[in-house]
Motif scaffolding. Structure first.
Motif, short mmCIF file in Angstrom:
data_model
loop_
_atom_site.label_atom_id
_atom_site.label_comp_id
_atom_site.label_asym_id
_atom_site.label_seq_id
_atom_site.Cartn_x
_atom_site.Cartn_y
_atom_site.Cartn_z
N ASP A 1 0.81 -1.22 0.00
CA ASP A 1 0.00 0.00 0.00
C ASP A 1 0.85 1.27 0.00
OD1 ASP A 1 -2.26 -1.54 -0.02
OD2 ASP A 1 -2.58 -1.45 2.15
N ASN A 2 2.15 1.11 0.19
CA ASN A 2 3.06 2.25 0.20
C ASN A 2 3.52 2.52 -1.24
OD1 ASN A 2 5.24 4.02 0.40
ND2 ASN A 2 6.02 3.09 2.27
N PRO A 3 3.19 3.68 -1.80
CA PRO A 3 3.59 3.98 -3.19
C PRO A 3 5.09 3.90 -3.43
CG PRO A 3 1.97 5.56 -2.41
CD PRO A 3 2.39 4.77 -1.21
N ILE A 4 5.89 4.20 -2.40
CA ILE A 4 7.34 4.12 -2.57
C ILE A 4 7.76 2.68 -2.84
CG2 ILE A 4 9.57 4.45 -1.43
CD1 ILE A 4 8.34 6.77 0.11
N ILE A 5 7.22 1.74 -2.06
CA ILE A 5 7.57 0.32 -2.25
C ILE A 5 7.03 -0.18 -3.58
CG2 ILE A 5 7.32 -2.00 -1.32
CD1 ILE A 5 9.09 -0.16 0.34
N ALA A 6 5.79 0.20 -3.90
CA ALA A 6 5.19 -0.25 -5.16
C ALA A 6 6.00 0.24 -6.35
CB ALA A 6 3.74 0.25 -5.26
N ASN A 7 6.42 1.50 -6.32
CA ASN A 7 7.23 2.04 -7.42
C ASN A 7 8.63 1.43 -7.46
OD1 ASN A 7 5.45 3.70 -8.76
ND2 ASN A 7 5.90 5.50 -7.50
N ALA A 8 9.16 1.10 -6.28
CA ALA A 8 10.49 0.48 -6.25
C ALA A 8 10.48 -0.85 -6.99
CB ALA A 8 10.94 0.28 -4.80
N HIS A 9 9.39 -1.61 -6.85
CA HIS A 9 9.30 -2.89 -7.55
C HIS A 9 9.01 -2.68 -9.04
CE1 HIS A 9 9.56 -5.86 -4.25
NE2 HIS A 9 9.23 -4.81 -3.51
N ARG A 10 8.37 -1.59 -9.40
CA ARG A 10 8.22 -1.27 -10.82
C ARG A 10 9.59 -0.99 -11.43
NH1 ARG A 10 3.64 1.74 -8.74
NH2 ARG A 10 1.68 0.76 -9.45
N LEU B 1 12.43 -2.20 -10.54
CA LEU B 1 13.15 -3.46 -10.70
C LEU B 1 12.74 -4.20 -11.97
CD1 LEU B 1 13.21 -4.86 -7.04
CD2 LEU B 1 15.03 -3.67 -8.29
N GLN B 2 11.54 -3.95 -12.43
CA GLN B 2 11.05 -4.58 -13.66
C GLN B 2 11.26 -3.69 -14.88
OE1 GLN B 2 7.05 -6.29 -13.11
NE2 GLN B 2 7.34 -5.95 -10.91
N GLY B 3 11.92 -2.55 -14.68
CA GLY B 3 12.16 -1.63 -15.78
C GLY B 3 10.94 -0.82 -16.15
N ILE B 4 9.98 -0.70 -15.23
CA ILE B 4 8.75 0.03 -15.49
C ILE B 4 8.82 1.41 -14.83
CG2 ILE B 4 6.23 0.04 -15.17
CD1 ILE B 4 6.36 -3.01 -15.05
N ARG B 5 8.32 2.39 -15.49
CA ARG B 5 8.36 3.77 -15.01
C ARG B 5 7.55 3.92 -13.72
NH1 ARG B 5 9.15 8.09 -18.52
NH2 ARG B 5 8.75 10.16 -17.67
N PRO B 6 8.08 4.63 -12.72
CA PRO B 6 7.32 4.86 -11.49
C PRO B 6 6.05 5.66 -11.76
CG PRO B 6 9.64 5.39 -11.18
CD PRO B 6 9.44 5.18 -12.65
N VAL B 7 5.04 5.43 -10.94
CA VAL B 7 3.76 6.13 -11.06
C VAL B 7 3.76 7.33 -10.10
CG1 VAL B 7 1.27 5.95 -10.75
CG2 VAL B 7 2.56 4.01 -11.70
N PRO B 8 3.55 8.54 -10.61
CA PRO B 8 3.52 9.71 -9.71
C PRO B 8 2.33 9.66 -8.77
CG PRO B 8 3.80 10.36 -12.02
CD PRO B 8 3.41 8.92 -12.02
N THR B 9 2.58 9.92 -7.50
CA THR B 9 1.53 10.03 -6.48
C THR B 9 1.91 11.17 -5.55
OG1 THR B 9 2.59 8.54 -4.88
CG2 THR B 9 1.18 7.52 -6.58
N ASP B 10 1.07 11.41 -4.55
CA ASP B 10 1.39 12.44 -3.58
C ASP B 10 2.67 12.12 -2.81
OD1 ASP B 10 -0.84 13.85 -4.31
OD2 ASP B 10 -2.11 13.08 -2.69
N GLN B 11 2.95 10.82 -2.65
CA GLN B 11 4.16 10.41 -1.95
C GLN B 11 5.35 10.24 -2.88
OE1 GLN B 11 1.96 7.26 0.80
NE2 GLN B 11 4.09 7.50 1.41
N TYR C 1 16.75 2.20 -7.87
CA TYR C 1 16.02 1.46 -6.84
C TYR C 1 16.57 1.76 -5.45
CZ TYR C 1 14.89 -2.64 -3.95
OH TYR C 1 14.51 -3.47 -2.92
N THR C 2 17.90 1.76 -5.32
CA THR C 2 18.51 2.04 -4.02
C THR C 2 18.18 3.44 -3.55
OG1 THR C 2 20.34 0.54 -4.57
CG2 THR C 2 20.68 2.06 -2.75
N ALA C 3 18.32 4.42 -4.43
CA ALA C 3 18.00 5.80 -4.06
C ALA C 3 16.51 5.95 -3.74
CB ALA C 3 18.40 6.75 -5.20
N TYR C 4 15.67 5.29 -4.51
CA TYR C 4 14.22 5.43 -4.35
C TYR C 4 13.76 4.94 -2.98
CZ TYR C 4 9.70 6.31 -6.59
OH TYR C 4 8.49 6.85 -6.94
N THR C 5 14.37 3.90 -2.49
CA THR C 5 13.94 3.30 -1.22
C THR C 5 14.60 3.95 -0.01
OG1 THR C 5 15.61 1.57 -1.58
CG2 THR C 5 13.35 1.07 -2.21
#
Length: 648
Positions: A317-326, A328-338, A566-570
């Motif tokens: 449910d944490n957008p940071i974690i969800a985007n971090a896994h994106r 890892l798959q080479g998928i662009r992060p999704v912009p959210t309030d967080q 990924y490291t910086a994002y988390t």
């Protein structure tokens, strides 16, 4: 007259290389001549030396052989049922990979735990620590505080040192014989925050765990001005614990294994007792080390590996974690309030123009109260000072932007100049363990005061190397031939010999977040300090801040990639911002340093990259470079019949 122990200390075996024994290695009549030994003392000392040398001949894989650990009072399966029952009481269920990890780590004396962000590595680590804490012996942590002063003594004195704690007033500092360590101070502090406070005293940097302490050595040096040889003293840092002075812990948990340098890990293995258990924890998706390889990849190839694969609901449910896994798959992060994404909209193609854009964005966020310099972090990729997007280039501007209106003092340190003002945010680049609480690598602080240094002498503080083709232009201070060399605690400082004892023109006081202060008064002190507004991803690795601001631009080149992003994002606990250009974000998502997604794929990728390593080790395992190849105990030996816990 010198004591027997003092004379023995001169003769005891040192170093870690395999000794070459001769049929009569110690000749009593020659080796002990003139030392005042009686015949009986000499014979006893000879036997002790031969015993020590025979001990060093043991192969690393045999260190645990024939060592029996006491079994748990209940079987592993009974323990697992109890864990599941306790979890149900608090409405928590361990997933299959977590249960497999707990069972496997308890059954194996050496193992590796890996998992991406949000998969529960901290939860499993707490559980393992709690379970093993009931099985291991209890030690007085104060017995480890005195070793650095006595690590050169013989066995008798060492036993005396171990008993010193009982003579001190106050209650003993008792704890289970389990310790946790991490390479950097930032990572060890994060490790502490994740664990219960009752275990904090047992968690530190690996350097502090090993009791790294300064040792002064007299060496012969040549003065090219006077054309004479002279003796000078240099200071180097060495571990207090090692092969001849073991640590008292039974269980060793190494966090952030992807950062642990091989040489430092080998020094820790030297200091482990025979009945030790080792657990290396890491994230194979994170940034690889700056220099060389980490121990994690090698351990994954040889030891049992337990991977956590499920992203739990709270983390998902944490957008940071969800985007971090994106990522890892080479998928662009999704912009959210967080997780805001701030693009340059294609307006700033060059690095210098993009630097201006980043400065304007950060100034706006600062004015809005979103970015707080002493709380948050700005992560960049480049570390070369001459590059516009390096952390040094950014820091020069950020210091004036976020701490305006202060008088900046030009501080002369011999051959360089530094400029600081009261209130500047700075970062330390080495561990300083001779103070309590310690100052650790990566810790940030604030400049509290700057005053003139009464010991500064302009002439004595100079050292000009001159041109390479004119050796006569070397200018030494002839009145101070004992000028010392300071080698810092961290791997990045080892071997970097400089005349660090030259007094600087000013004394600067820094106060750190833990309340500790540090006085910069000489060249070596200032070499350890830099501005702390913008940092590299490696400096942030292992730590977290409330808000992190990541600068991503195509001019950063091959430095940026999935592992870096990924490291910086988390690193952000609450929010993660990305300030980017389009080409840069595509490069970060496409470039993958260690190929593969799954554990098996990444291990295979590492094997391909390191296929010559096994050849080097197998050809002559005793003469391998300890800075490049880790000592990894053979799991088939150390884990045999090990369905138990750590011995009491």
């Amino acid at each position: 007259m010198t004591s027997f122990s003092e004379r023995f200390a001169k003769l005891k075996p040192t170093g870690v290389e395999r000794p070459k024994l001769e049929p009569k290695h110690v000749q009593v009549k020659d080796d002990f001549k003139g030392l005042g030994f009686t015949k009986r003392e000499a014979e006893r000392t000879q036997r002790e030396i031969e015993r020590q040398e025979k001990k060093t001949l043991e192969k690393p894989d045999e260190l645990f052989q024939d060592q029996k650990l006491e079994q748990f009072e209940n079987s592993i399966e009974t323990t697992m049922r109890q864990i599941a029952e306790e979890a149900r009481k608090v409405n928590f269920d361990y997933d299959e990979s977590q249960e497999r990890a707990i069972r496997g780590i308890l059954q194996n004396r050496v193992s590796v735990l890996i998992g991406a962000a949000g998969t529960g590595k901290t939860t499993i680590t707490k559980m393992i620590w709690e379970l093993l804490a009931k099985q291991v012996k209890v030690i007085d942590l104060r017995t480890t505080y005195f070793q650095s002063e006595y690590h050169d003594l013989g066995g008798g004195e060492r036993e005396t040192v171990r008993k010193l704690a009982s003579e001190f007033k106050g209650e003993p500092e008792l704890a289970p014989a389990i310790c946790g360590s991490a390479f950097t101070g930032r990572a060890s502090q994060q490790f502490k925050r994740a664990m219960p406070e009752k275990w904090w005293s047992s968690i530190s940097t690996t350097h502090k765990l090993l009791g790294y302490a300064p040792v002064f050595e007299d060496i012969e040096d040549y003065n090219p001005v006077t054309k004479e040889w002279y003796t000078r003293t240099r200071r180097i840092f060495k571990p207090s614990f090692g092969q001849d002075c073991k640590l008292p812990y039974v269980v060793y948990i190494i966090d952030e294994g992807s950062m642990e340098p091989i040489l430092l890990y080998n020094e820790l293995v030297d200091a482990m007792p025979k009945n030790a258990r080792v657990l290396i924890i890491g994230d194979i998706n994170q940034l690889p080390p700056v220099m060389g390889k980490s121990v994690l990849g090698y351990a994954m190839r040889k030891w049992p590996v337990f991977e956590l694969t499920t992203i739990h609901r709270q983390a998902a449910d944490n957008p940071i974690i969800a985007n971090a896994h994106r990522i890892l798959q080479g998928i662009r992060p999704v912009p959210t309030d967080q997780t805001p994404m701030i693009s340059d909209n294609g307006k700033y193609g060059g690095a210098a123009e993009f630097q201006m854009h980043v400065r304007r964005v950060m100034k706006y966020l600062f004015d809005q109260g979103i970015y707080q310099p002493y709380r948050d972090a700005i992560v960049v990729a480049n570390s070369k000072e001459e590059l516009p997007l390096s952390y040094q280039a950014f820091n020069l501007h950020f210091a004036m932007m976020f701490n305006p209106g202060v008088v900046r003092i030009n501080i002369h340190t011999g051959t360089t100049h530094s400029s600081y003002g009261i209130g500047d945010k700075v970062m330390i680049h080495s561990n300083i363990n001779d103070v309590e609480p310690p100052i650790t690598n990566g810790m940030t602080g604030v400049v509290e005061s700057i005053n003139l240094n009464g010991e500064y002498n302009f002439k004595k503080s100079q050292f000009h190397a001159g041109d390479d083709d004119n050796d006569d232009e070397v200018d030494f201070d002839l009145e101070a031939p004992e000028m010392s060399v300071d080698l810092g605690d961290d791997e990045e400082e080892k071997g970097n010999e400089k005349l660090d004892q030259r007094q600087a023109s000013h004394v600067m006081t820094i106060r750190f977040d833990n309340g500790q202060t540090y006085l910069c008064s000489n060249a070596g002190d200032y070499r350890r300090v830099t501005f702390g507004y913008a940092v590299t991803c490696h400096k942030m690795q292992g730590g977290e801040v409330p808000n992190v601001f990541i600068v991503v631009h195509s001019a950063m080149g091959q430095v940026i990639g999935r592992e870096w992003y990924y490291t910086a994002y988390t690193r952000g606990r609450q929010k993660t911002y990305t300030i980017f250009n389009e080409r840069g974000i595509k490069m970060a998502l496409k470039n993958q340093k260690i190929k593969g997604i799954t554990k098996e794929e990444k291990i295979q990728s590492y094997v391909i990259e390191s296929k010559t390593d096994d050849m080097v080790i197998s050809n002559d395992p005793w003469n391998v470079d300890r800075t490049k190849f880790p000592i990894l105990f053979n799991p088939e030996i150390v884990n045999q019949n090990s369905t138990n816990g750590a011995g009491k």
